[in-house]
Motif scaffolding. Structure first.
Motif, PDB file in Angstrom:
ATOM      1  N   GLN A   1       0.837  -1.205   0.000  1.00  0.00           N
ATOM      2  CA  GLN A   1       0.000   0.000   0.000  1.00  0.00           C
ATOM      3  C   GLN A   1       0.874   1.258   0.000  1.00  0.00           C
ATOM      4  OE1 GLN A   1      -1.963   0.861   3.697  1.00  0.00           O
ATOM      5  NE2 GLN A   1      -3.234   2.460   2.790  1.00  0.00           N
ATOM      6  N   ALA A   2       1.856   1.293   0.898  1.00  0.00           N
ATOM      7  CA  ALA A   2       2.662   2.503   1.063  1.00  0.00           C
ATOM      8  C   ALA A   2       3.490   2.800  -0.172  1.00  0.00           C
ATOM      9  CB  ALA A   2       3.563   2.359   2.281  1.00  0.00           C
ATOM     10  N   MET A   3       4.134   1.766  -0.711  1.00  0.00           N
ATOM     11  CA  MET A   3       4.994   1.984  -1.863  1.00  0.00           C
ATOM     12  C   MET A   3       4.169   2.404  -3.078  1.00  0.00           C
ATOM     13  SD  MET A   3       8.353   0.383  -2.863  1.00  0.00           S
ATOM     14  CE  MET A   3       9.275   0.878  -4.298  1.00  0.00           C
ATOM     15  N   ASN A   4       3.025   1.751  -3.234  1.00  0.00           N
ATOM     16  CA  ASN A   4       2.119   2.088  -4.316  1.00  0.00           C
ATOM     17  C   ASN A   4       1.695   3.548  -4.240  1.00  0.00           C
ATOM     18  OD1 ASN A   4       1.088   0.788  -6.472  1.00  0.00           O
ATOM     19  ND2 ASN A   4      -0.846   0.279  -5.507  1.00  0.00           N
ATOM     20  N   LEU A   5       1.297   3.941  -3.032  1.00  0.00           N
ATOM     21  CA  LEU A   5       0.853   5.310  -2.793  1.00  0.00           C
ATOM     22  C   LEU A   5       1.979   6.283  -3.105  1.00  0.00           C
ATOM     23  CD1 LEU A   5      -1.394   7.085  -1.617  1.00  0.00           C
ATOM     24  CD2 LEU A   5      -0.460   6.670   0.636  1.00  0.00           C
TER      25      LEU A   5
ATOM     26  N   VAL B   1       6.033   4.075   6.438  1.00  0.00           N
ATOM     27  CA  VAL B   1       6.682   5.357   6.156  1.00  0.00           C
ATOM     28  C   VAL B   1       7.975   5.120   5.374  1.00  0.00           C
ATOM     29  CG1 VAL B   1       7.771   7.384   7.166  1.00  0.00           C
ATOM     30  CG2 VAL B   1       5.639   6.530   8.102  1.00  0.00           C
ATOM     31  N   ILE B   2       8.720   4.074   5.757  1.00  0.00           N
ATOM     32  CA  ILE B   2       9.947   3.757   5.020  1.00  0.00           C
ATOM     33  C   ILE B   2       9.623   3.454   3.556  1.00  0.00           C
ATOM     34  CG2 ILE B   2      11.877   2.142   4.798  1.00  0.00           C
ATOM     35  CD1 ILE B   2      11.828   1.772   7.786  1.00  0.00           C
ATOM     36  N   PHE B   3       8.597   2.617   3.353  1.00  0.00           N
ATOM     37  CA  PHE B   3       8.262   2.257   1.974  1.00  0.00           C
ATOM     38  C   PHE B   3       7.645   3.429   1.217  1.00  0.00           C
ATOM     39  CE2 PHE B   3       9.028  -2.142   3.106  1.00  0.00           C
ATOM     40  CZ  PHE B   3       9.622  -2.581   1.940  1.00  0.00           C
ATOM     41  N   LEU B   4       6.940   4.301   1.935  1.00  0.00           N
ATOM     42  CA  LEU B   4       6.405   5.499   1.287  1.00  0.00           C
ATOM     43  C   LEU B   4       7.555   6.349   0.755  1.00  0.00           C
ATOM     44  CD1 LEU B   4       3.864   7.326   0.772  1.00  0.00           C
ATOM     45  CD2 LEU B   4       4.513   8.507   2.848  1.00  0.00           C
ATOM     46  N   ALA B   5       8.572   6.537   1.610  1.00  0.00           N
ATOM     47  CA  ALA B   5       9.727   7.347   1.201  1.00  0.00           C
ATOM     48  C   ALA B   5      10.417   6.719  -0.010  1.00  0.00           C
ATOM     49  CB  ALA B   5      10.704   7.489   2.356  1.00  0.00           C
ATOM     50  N   LEU B   6      10.582   5.388   0.028  1.00  0.00           N
ATOM     51  CA  LEU B   6      11.209   4.706  -1.106  1.00  0.00           C
ATOM     52  C   LEU B   6      10.353   4.858  -2.359  1.00  0.00           C
ATOM     53  CD1 LEU B   6      12.496   1.401   0.528  1.00  0.00           C
ATOM     54  CD2 LEU B   6      13.815   3.403  -0.153  1.00  0.00           C
ATOM     55  N   GLY B   7       9.035   4.758  -2.179  1.00  0.00           N
ATOM     56  CA  GLY B   7       8.120   4.879  -3.310  1.00  0.00           C
ATOM     57  C   GLY B   7       8.187   6.258  -3.928  1.00  0.00           C
TER      58      GLY B   7
ATOM     59  N   ARG C   1      20.202  -8.342   7.247  1.00  0.00           N
ATOM     60  CA  ARG C   1      19.058  -7.757   7.930  1.00  0.00           C
ATOM     61  C   ARG C   1      18.934  -6.259   7.653  1.00  0.00           C
ATOM     62  NH1 ARG C   1      17.899  -7.965  14.372  1.00  0.00           N
ATOM     63  NH2 ARG C   1      16.021  -6.687  14.256  1.00  0.00           N
ATOM     64  N   TYR C   2      20.071  -5.588   7.459  1.00  0.00           N
ATOM     65  CA  TYR C   2      20.017  -4.158   7.188  1.00  0.00           C
ATOM     66  C   TYR C   2      19.409  -3.868   5.829  1.00  0.00           C
ATOM     67  CZ  TYR C   2      22.749  -2.883  11.254  1.00  0.00           C
ATOM     68  OH  TYR C   2      23.145  -2.672  12.529  1.00  0.00           O
ATOM     69  N   LEU C   3      19.451  -4.864   4.928  1.00  0.00           N
ATOM     70  CA  LEU C   3      19.019  -4.645   3.553  1.00  0.00           C
ATOM     71  C   LEU C   3      17.508  -4.612   3.412  1.00  0.00           C
ATOM     72  CD1 LEU C   3      21.375  -6.663   1.227  1.00  0.00           C
ATOM     73  CD2 LEU C   3      21.134  -4.201   1.476  1.00  0.00           C
ATOM     74  N   THR C   4      16.784  -5.202   4.352  1.00  0.00           N
ATOM     75  CA  THR C   4      15.348  -5.264   4.170  1.00  0.00           C
ATOM     76  C   THR C   4      14.585  -4.682   5.350  1.00  0.00           C
ATOM     77  OG1 THR C   4      13.473  -6.755   4.036  1.00  0.00           O
ATOM     78  CG2 THR C   4      15.528  -7.718   4.793  1.00  0.00           C
ATOM     79  N   PRO C   5      13.824  -3.610   5.102  1.00  0.00           N
ATOM     80  CA  PRO C   5      13.070  -2.951   6.168  1.00  0.00           C
ATOM     81  C   PRO C   5      12.128  -3.901   6.904  1.00  0.00           C
ATOM     82  CG  PRO C   5      13.023  -1.643   4.175  1.00  0.00           C
ATOM     83  CD  PRO C   5      13.678  -2.928   3.820  1.00  0.00           C
ATOM     84  N   PHE C   6      11.770  -5.022   6.261  1.00  0.00           N
ATOM     85  CA  PHE C   6      10.850  -5.941   6.914  1.00  0.00           C
ATOM     86  C   PHE C   6      11.434  -6.487   8.212  1.00  0.00           C
ATOM     87  CE2 PHE C   6       8.804  -6.251   2.762  1.00  0.00           C
ATOM     88  CZ  PHE C   6       7.499  -6.104   3.161  1.00  0.00           C
ATOM     89  N   ASN C   7      12.765  -6.550   8.296  1.00  0.00           N
ATOM     90  CA  ASN C   7      13.371  -7.135   9.490  1.00  0.00           C
ATOM     91  C   ASN C   7      13.909  -6.099  10.459  1.00  0.00           C
ATOM     92  OD1 ASN C   7      12.786  -9.398   8.111  1.00  0.00           O
ATOM     93  ND2 ASN C   7      14.754 -10.395   8.435  1.00  0.00           N
TER      94      ASN C   7
END
Lengths: 265, 265
Positions: B86-90, B169-175, B215-221
């Protein structure tokens, strides 16, 4: 033929990106296997006693992570999810983009019938999917043979990749059907990804509760699971039949609806 | 203010659909909890027959996993997946749709600066995500007090649920960054779905192999639920990394957006 070449050119870049993604997934996943120490025999025995819901949460899902093939079985799940996303986006995009990019008039005034257009687009997508599958197959085989000390991997991987190919085709035609049926081209991608995400969530929920077992016919992600294939049971005939029917049905839907579709420009 | 309200209105339907889907996921997963905790109890009895040290090793992790919080942490992974999409799409869509729908000249001839445009869009996206999170958290509270037989731990639940917002928020910024660098993206969902799943799979590999660097590479973790349950706090280095990504992305986006050539029509 022109349309096929045109579509192959148009999708080349995205195919390359996806292939690199698949390659990276297998390489990094199997690379991690090399650095992992195998679990002992007792743990495996215990895992078999565990209810499936617990296994799912513990994160092993019944695979023997100490063997290269077992570890690959865990990766396979993500591999299928990834290639299914590619397929569903490809399917819905290849049909819907003419309306989205306002090139539908240009294409449809050419002296080709709509069914020829669909056939050409389907053929181009099928080639794309086959190529991605081939990349996955070759990478898997080369990495597995490196790590599988004496294990026989070729047959299992071939069967796994055949299962994955069927899954890809199912999602491809889900995409094309969604794009052919949906009036708004822009929404076709969202609809088909919605279906994919729902199927994925259902498959996760089935792992958590045995009562939901009946739902496994509803989600393609449950059709060709790595576990039975690695154990040598091969592809399940029931699911092969269901997949074939599903694919034929959705292809028919794509043709029928696209023939009659009002282009929205 | 007008732009802010306009964007909120445009994304009203999508916010609603996403909120409902996330709420549906919570309800679905938490409804499975009672049968899961029964499974776990039965298994604990099976465990009695196994050697002492094994029982201690496996039993302990099952005891933490079989609580509502443990179970919820597992389900939460898939909720995070949805939320990240949702966030990245937005993010991609909100900054690139002017180019895609050819309304950029309309917007940019209005007497507003580009930074005003940018921040209106940013805050509208944040508001939309925030509303989704409120709806989500209320559902979690209601469902967990309903299915949980033991006393509810609201504080831990709140800490876990807020990580959804941080992740978004992290994915929103990346998006937004993606959307600003590649304004010509034609199919937003293809890009966001592909990249979010790539991070998700990376996260699964990283947690099943417990690799520190990955682990640093993926915000999921970045937010470890087990750690939160035990310590009632987040892991500091990852919070810093997350903040660094968000502010770094915004700092990079602003100048690009202000200087960019916009082609009209």
């Amino acid at each position: 033929m022109n349309i096929v070449t045109r579509e192959l050119n148009g999708n080349r870049k995205s195919l390359i990106i996806w292939s690199v993604g698949v390659l990276f997934l297998i390489a990094s996943g199997m690379g991690k296997y090399a650095s992992m120490e195998g679990a002992g025999e007792t743990i495996n025995e215990l895992m078999n006693e565990m209810p499936e819901s617990l296994q799912a949460i513990m994160g092993t899902s019944g695979f023997d992570l100490s063997s290269a093939l077992g570890y690959y079985g865990m990766l396979y799940l993500y591999l299928t999810v990834m290639t299914s996303i590619h397929a569903v986006m490809l399917g819905s995009g290849i049909i819907a983009k003419e309306e989205r990019d306002k090139t539908a008039e240009f294409l449809l005034v050419k002296p080709v019938s709509r069914s020829v257009i669909i056939t050409a687009k389907m053929a181009a997508s099928l080639i794309n999917i086959l190529l991605l599958n081939a990349v996955a197959f070759l990478t898997s085989i080369s990495f597995l043979q490196q790590y599988a000390r004496g294990e026989e991997v070729f047959e299992s991987v071939t069967q796994l990749m055949m299962g994955m190919f069927l899954l890809q085709v199912i999602f491809l035609v889900i995409g094309t059907a969604a794009a052919a049926v949906h009036q708004k081209a822009k929404k076709a991608g969202e609809l088909s990804t919605g279906i994919l995400l729902l199927a994925f969530v259902i498959s996760v929920a089935i792992n958590l509760n045995e009562k939901l077992e009946i739902l496994k016919y509803a989600t393609p992600f449950k059709y060709f699971e790595a576990g039975p294939i690695i154990n040598g049971d091969g592809l399940d005939l029931t699911y092969l039949a269901i997949s074939t029917i599903l694919i034929i049905l959705l292809i028919a839907v794509t043709y029928l609806f696209y023939e009659k579709k009002d282009m929205n420009i | 203010m007008n732009m802010f309200l306009h964007e909120l209105r445009v994304y009203r339907k999508s916010t609603l659909v996403w909120s409902i889907s996330l709420m549906f996921l919570v309800v679905l997963f938490l409804l499975l909890f009672p049968s899961f905790s029964r499974d776990a109890e039965e298994f604990m009895q099976v465990l009695e027959g196994f050697p002492e040290e094994l029982k201690r090793a496996v039993g302990l992790s099952i005891e933490t996993l079989a609580t509502l919080l443990g179970f919820f942490s597992y389900a939460f992974l898939y909720i995070k997946l949805g939320g990240a999409i949702q966030a990245m799409n937005l993010g991609i869509s909100i900054v690139s749709k002017e180019t895609r729908e050819k309304t950029a000249d309309f917007l940019l001839t209005k007497p507003v600066t580009r930074s005003q445009v940018f921040f209106s869009k940013l805050f509208a996206a944040l508001t939309s995500l925030f509303l989704t999170n409120i709806a989500f958290f209320i559902t979690v509270l209601a469902m967990s007090s309903w299915v949980n037989t033991e006393s509810n731990n609201e504080k831990t639940l709140f800490l876990i649920c807020s990580t959804l917002f941080f992740l978004q928020v992290i994915f929103l910024a990346l998006g937004i960054l993606t959307g600003i660098i590649f304004p010509g993206i034609k199919s937003v969902i293809a890009v966001s779905l592909g990249s979010v799943f790539a991070f998700f799979i990376l996260g699964m590999i990283s947690s099943s192999t417990e690799d520190k660097g990955l682990r640093y590479l993926t915000p999921f973790n970045y937010f470890d639920n087990q750690y939160i349950i035990k310590n009632l706090s987040y892991v500091a280095p990852f919070v810093w990394t997350g903040m660094f990504i968000v502010f770094g992305a915004i700092a990079a986006e602003m100048p690009i957006y202000q200087k960019r050539d916009v082609h009209a029509g």
